[in-house]
Write a protein that holds these residues in place. Structure first.
Motif, short mmCIF file in Angstrom:
data_model
loop_
_atom_site.label_atom_id
_atom_site.label_comp_id
_atom_site.label_asym_id
_atom_site.label_seq_id
_atom_site.Cartn_x
_atom_site.Cartn_y
_atom_site.Cartn_z
N ASN A 17 3.35 1.76 -1.61
CA ASN A 17 4.35 1.08 -0.79
C ASN A 17 5.48 2.02 -0.39
N SER A 27 4.20 4.49 2.35
CA SER A 27 4.14 3.80 3.64
C SER A 27 5.53 3.51 4.18
N ALA A 28 6.47 3.17 3.30
CA ALA A 28 7.82 2.84 3.72
C ALA A 28 8.55 4.05 4.30
N SER A 59 7.51 -2.85 -5.33
CA SER A 59 7.10 -3.86 -4.36
C SER A 59 7.42 -3.35 -2.96
N ALA A 60 6.89 -4.01 -1.93
CA ALA A 60 7.17 -3.61 -0.56
C ALA A 60 8.67 -3.74 -0.27
N ASP A 61 9.30 -4.78 -0.80
CA ASP A 61 10.74 -4.98 -0.61
C ASP A 61 11.53 -3.86 -1.27
N SER A 106 11.03 -0.54 0.59
CA SER A 106 11.71 -0.55 1.88
C SER A 106 13.20 -0.33 1.72
N GLU A 135 10.04 -2.98 5.92
CA GLU A 135 9.05 -3.74 5.15
C GLU A 135 7.98 -4.33 6.06
N ILE A 157 5.44 -1.65 7.12
CA ILE A 157 4.51 -1.14 6.11
C ILE A 157 3.09 -1.58 6.43
#
Length: 222
Positions: free
Chosen positions: A57, A60-61, A171-173, A176, A205, A208
């Protein structure tokens, strides 16, 4: 005249040899310390981690936030530089056009700040890390030496500082919010972002998923 030329040739040869030695060395060894860390009055908190132990994540972010063409360019993104120059001339929020490769070269081998001389050295080291290192290695080094908070360097130290757990399960959050703060980690809040910064993190986010869908991080994992 010939004496001066010989001195210059020897100086360049020594610089070239030192450059290549450092780039080769850091192609497989962790970077122990950087000039930015040594000049940080807040001390240094860092913990080198393999990219295998950093959540995808975050990869990607940072690609979504910093360098969407990371897998396509060879160190320099002409389109991003041109767009940044155009937007800066028009006024408003000042932005840069540096790629992740350029930021890695600066963070590892040089110092913060501008100036044509430093930018020239940055281009030199960017060329060499793009030539010698893989994209995966560039990303691994970047996520381990980037400043992620006051006196805090790298993804692992940042994750522990802000979320109390390892970078292996961001996490994605969370990823980000860290990526949104990277350009100015001393002033941008990761825990409680508000206003523009919160909206920027939310935008990262959402992107992503696009990074994964379009394979924009594929060079890191293939």
């Amino acid at each position: 005249m010939f004496t001066v030329l010989r001195i210059l040739a020897k100086a360049f040869g020594a610089f070239f040899a030192l450059t290549l030695a450092l780039v080769l060395l850091y192609s497989f060894l962790p970077v122990p310390v950087t000039a930015t860390m040594l000049m940080d009055e807040n001390g240094i908190t860092k913990d080198w981690e393999s990219l295998d132990d950093i959540d995808r994540n975050l990869v990607s972010a940072v690609i979504a936030a910093e360098d969407s063409r990371f897998c396509e360019h060879y160190g320099f993104d002409a389109e991003a530089i041109e767009q940044a120059m155009r937007e800066n001339l028009e006024g408003g929020r000042v932005r840069g056009g540096s790629t992740i490769s350029q930021q890695t070269a600066k963070n590892v081998f040089l110092w913060q700040g501008g100036g044509f001389f430093r930018k020239g050295l940055e281009a030199w080291f960017t060329f060499w890390i793009e030539t010698v290192w893989s994209k995966r290695r560039i990303m691994e080094v970047y996520l381990n030496v980037a400043e992620t908070g006051i006196g805090t360097y790298g993804a692992e130290a940042g994750a522990q500082r802000y979320f109390g757990h390892t970078a292996a399960r961001l996490s994605a959050d969370e990823a980000s919010r860290m990526a949104a703060a990277l350009p100015s980690p001393k002033t941008r809040s990761v825990r409680n972002p508000g206003g523009w910064l919160a909206r920027h993190g939310n935008s990262i986010e959402r992107r992503i998923g696009l990074v994964r869908r379009d394979g924009l991080d594929a060079c890191v994992y293939n």
